[in-house]
Design a protein around this motif. Structure first.
Motif: not given
Length: 942
Positions: A278, A282, A292, A294, A297, A301
């Motif tokens: 992450k 970022s 981005l 949530k 993201e 992930e």
């Protein structure tokens, strides 16, 4: 016109003025004069500040004035052939490796690396393993930076191996570079072989010798060691016990790690943690002001959880793709495409296709393909100017745009001005995408490069004839053309290329000795045939040489050939070309010209190796006289001749004369260091002078005793043995007063003094001191302590040298015990100690005691390396000798046959059969040698 042209330029000048590593060149005049000023300044910075070379008065004069021209450029480095290009490539590789937007949670690995440095010796190398793109290079480069910052006394030597088959992956060049770095740091001026086989074989002895002179730890780091050509064979020194203060760290890909190395302690890089994934994405997005959601993201992930999608390279590339399209495209759409890529190669393919889509025409897309393919099939990369010449339709605007995109997205990078692939996976992707024809496609692109560099060579050779500037124009052709012929298997064209004297001269003068020999090996020529062909080519070239410039060029070629043959060990054949070079220079220039001194120096070097000391002395004295007349009595080149004469006298046991010359040479170099700004050397001298002043005023302390010991070692390095003895004695006396005579630090002083007396051939004194040191360390240290092992080894060797074999036996036995405790009973280093003990028993005619030791060593070698390893062959050969001496001829024949099968199976080492100086014979084995009581000696002299 001497005025600042704009506010932005004024701001730039103000910024630069505050930076240490910046050079302001204030010039008013024409552009050509300005370029000349810049060239001179950059050359001076490279030579003086980066490489630490000594600039000469002659080098500052008008380059157009032939009468005042400097001696050949490599003379600045003494007799060592050093390629500044290779060194710069390593500096850039280190900088590139350490370039990351975040730390990736590597702190936990730093602790393990720190533990390695602090662990008691001897310990094997540490293996840093991981998949492609897992961040091994990043980890090592970041840790190097931390060590350089916090461990001032630690010497760190690193080598980052690039693409397989590139120059950075050639084992002999790597070992030569590491050795020269050690010598440079140790202030050691000593002849170094350039025969690749000998260089690889002698490196362990250089490492031990030079590490003993370093007051601190030495860390050797080789990144991607498995990419080195024939790594397991050429890096055999790694499996022997390392010197006490040396630590080695190597990184490998899990899939390509040699089997024997898997026994080493290993630090395996785990997949990135989700928080590191992450933070890395970022960081890339923040650099492009992309935010981005949530949901996006979470999607990333979930995707980055497999072993192939959560390594450092994949995640970095993923972040760059999102950042690149974030402000102009649909992030959800690109995320969907990325999630379909399950490895780095497929993600690179997505990057390439996005770049293709951004191009405006099919012509630009074709040029993109051509650029990537031609870079991929080259030896070391391609420059921008070469691309422009290869593809005349390619405009600078299009090239700049393409390269910006390819560099930004981690496909291409720059190394010494050449474009190359940043990662192997990028090249793998290009082959899959563009080279459907496989080897045929690669051949076609290589042929295009062959035609280009062949044409360049013709043009440049014409220029060199016109301007006498052959030293400056052919390095790219010399790097690429022979290698391309080698890859295509075109032996006829390769042979013709090698006989181009300027190509071979360029490779040799830049230290690419092993590469040159490997080419000759491919065309099926041995060393003598190669020498004869070069000499014949020079004779033909001489027939067409007219005028002074051509003759000077011819003399340089003859000298290069002579030096090359000397390094090959062909001493009788080296004399003729060096003699001819001398004759030409005396005629074309002047008998007192500095280049004549250069010829005399090189010819004398051959006679020294030939042990014709009288001839060598006369030539060195002539070279000294010419250098003093040309440069003055206090010039570094005069110091060079004094050092050469001192070494010659030392070989003849004329120690007093040698010492006088060394003192004189040292004073010259000391003065030159002050005047010419060799900052590193001068800083060291100044530091030592201040320490000496403090010692004369200070009291007895353990710190002062340690400093006295260091000063003794420093003078020992300078071969000033009398002064070294004085300081080492004072150190010992002070330690005995402050710490007590049984303290381990006293054992260190005793060891150093013993080594000094051993050097002076005062063996009785050395024996007494080593015995005292051993007694202290036996009582004070653990039975497997490295310092104890060090004393045991050196005292055992001294006993053997003095013929006190009975005294040596228990120490060799103790060496076996120490290694067993340190490494375990089945480690190869234990086998080496067993062989050394067996050799000793054979010298004492105790074949019965030697036999089980050899048999046990053989079993360990076979279990560790396999049935066909060279060390197995060497041990079988010694067992064959032993069986023959005991009258068991049938078993001797069987063992010898197995040994020869291994010998024949072993791949040819560069330049001919790989004869190990550890074996019981040289090139051949005969029953006559088997009957000799000395047949086994060389194997034991490790």
């Amino acid at each position: 016109d001497g005025k600042v042209s704009s506010v932005s330029v004024q701001q730039l000048i103000e910024q630069i003025s505050c930076v240490n590593k910046a050079k302001m060149i204030d010039h008013v005049g024409g552009m050509e004069e300005g370029a000349y000023e810049i060239y001179n300044s950059v050359e001076k910075i490279i030579k003086q500040d980066i490489l630490g070379c000594e600039m000469t008065d002659l080098e500052g004069k008008d380059l157009g004035n032939k009468e005042d021209s400097a001696a050949p450029e490599e003379e600045v480095f003494g007799d060592v052939l050093w390629d500044a290009h290779d060194e710069q490539e390593q500096m850039e590789a280190f900088q590139q490796a350490s370039n990351s937007t975040c730390e990736l949670g590597f702190e936990k690995y730093f602790e393990r690396l720190n533990d390695l440095v602090a662990a008691p010796a001897p310990i094997p190398p540490l293996l840093v393993s991981g998949g492609p793109g897992s961040g091994k290079s990043l980890l090592l480069s970041k840790w190097i930076q931390l060590q350089q910052k916090h461990s001032a006394n630690t010497l760190i030597l690193y080598h980052f191996v690039g693409r397989p088959m590139s120059t950075s992956s050639e084992s002999a060049l790597i070992i030569k570079r590491l050795t020269l770095k050690l010598m440079q740091h140790s202030w050691l001026v000593s002849p170094l072989t350039f025969d690749p086989a000998k260089l690889l074989e002698e490196f362990p002895r250089w490492l031990e010798k030079l590490s003993a002179r370093h007051q601190g730890s030495i860390i050797i780091i080789i990144d991607s060691i498995d990419q080195i050509q024939q790594a397991e064979k050429h890096m055999k020194w790694l499996i022997d016990p390392l010197p006490v203060n040396v630590r080695v760290i190597v990184s490998v890909n899990v899939e390509t790690c040699p089997q024997a190395w898997r026994l080493w302690p290993t630090l395996h890089l785990d997949p990135l943690h989700s928080k590191d994934v992450k933070s890395l994405i970022s960081a890339e997005c923040n650099s492009a002001n992309v935010k981005l959601t949530k949901e996006q993201e979470k999607k990333l992930e979930r995707h980055c959880r497999s072993a192939t999608t959560c390594n450092a390279l994949y995640v970095t590339l993923l972040g760059k793709i999102i950042a690149c399209v974030g402000n102009t495209g649909n992030i959800d759409e690109i995320l969907q495409q990325c999630c379909q890529c399950q490895d780095t190669v497929s993600l690179y393919r997505l990057v390439l296709r996005s770049i293709q889509e951004s191009l405006q025409s099919d012509k630009e897309k074709d040029l993109l393909r051509e650029i990537l393919c031609v870079i991929g099939v080259s030896h070391n990369g391609v420059s921008e100017s070469e691309l422009m010449e290869l593809y005349p339709e390619l405009t600078s605007a299009v090239l700049a745009s393409l390269l910006h995109s390819l560099h930004k997205m981690c496909l291409l990078t720059y190394g010494c001005g050449l474009l190359k692939f940043q990662h192997l996976q990028a090249w793998e992707m290009v082959k899959l995408e563009y080279m459907e024809a496989g080897e045929n496609g690669i051949f076609a692109y290589r042929q295009k490069l062959v035609e280009y560099f062949t044409m360049q060579l013709r043009v440049l050779i014409y220029i060199c004839f016109s301007l006498n500037s052959q030293d400056r124009v052919t390095w790219r052709s010399a790097d690429e053309l022979p290698w391309l012929f080698q890859q295509q298997g075109d032996k006829q064209k390769l042979h013709k290329c090698l006989l181009n004297l300027f190509v071979s001269q360029n490779l040799y003068k830049r230290g690419h000795f092993a590469e040159l020999l490997s080419y000759w090996q491919l065309v099926g020529k041995d060393k003598s045939s190669m020498a004869a062909e070069y000499f014949d080519s020079l004779k033909e070239y001489e027939k067409s040489s007219e005028g002074e410039e051509s003759m000077i060029c011819l003399a340089d070629l003859y000298e290069t050939l002579g030096r090359f043959l000397k390094d090959l060990g062909l001493l009788s054949q080296a004399v003729a070309p060096l003699q001819r070079s001398l004759e030409i220079r005396e005629t074309a220039l002047d008998p007192d010209h500095p280049r004549v001194a250069q010829s005399l120096h090189q010819l004398a070097g051959v006679y020294v190796q030939w042990k014709k000391f009288g001839n060598a002395e006369q030539l060195y004295k002539q070279a000294l006289e010419i250098s003093e007349n040309a440069y003055g009595a206090e010039h570094p080149r005069v110091a060079r001749e004094l050092d050469a004469l001192a070494t010659l006298y030392q070989k003849q046991n004329k120690y007093e004369q040698a010492e006088q010359l060394r003192k004189k040479s040292f004073k010259i170099r000391q003065k030159a260091a002050r005047q010419k700004g060799s900052l590193c050397g001068f800083a060291l001298l100044r530091q030592r002078a201040l320490q000496l002043e403090e010692l004369t005023l200070g009291k007895d302390t353990s710190d002062n005793a340690r400093t006295l010991n260091e000063l003794g070692v420093l003078y020992y390095l300078q071969n000033n043995l009398e002064t070294a003895e004085l300081f080492l004695k004072r150190s010992l006396e002070m330690r005995e007063r402050v710490l007590g005579s049984d303290h381990p630090d006293c054992a260190q002083s005793l060891n150093n003094l013993a080594a000094l007396y051993n050097e002076k051939k005062h063996y009785d004194k050395a024996e007494e001191l080593y015995e005292k040191a051993l007694d202290i360390r036996r009582r004070a240290l653990a039975p497997d302590h490295p310092s104890l092992a060090y004393t045991v080894k050196h005292l055992a060797v001294l006993y053997k040298k003095m013929g006190k074999l009975d005294k040596a036996v228990p120490l060799y036995e103790l060496a076996v015990e120490i290694r067993q405790k340190s490494f375990g009973p089945k480690h190869p280093s234990v086998a080496t100690a067993l062989v050394n003990l067996a050799v000793l028993y054979c010298q004492m005619k105790k074949q019965i005691e030697a036999l089980p030791l050899y048999e046990r060593a053989l079993k360990i070698y076979e279990d560790s390396f396999g049935q066909m390893h060279p060390r197995v062959g060497e041990t079988l050969k010694n067992l064959a000798v032993l069986s023959y001496e005991r009258g068991d001829f049938e078993k001797a024949a069987e063992l010898y046959k197995r040994a020869m099968e291994i010998k024949e199976a072993e791949t040819l080492l560069i330049g001919g059969k790989a004869t190990s100086r550890h074996s019981s014979s040289g090139d051949t084995f005969s029953l006559k040698s088997a009957l000799s009581p000395n047949a086994l000696l060389e194997h034991g002299q490790r």
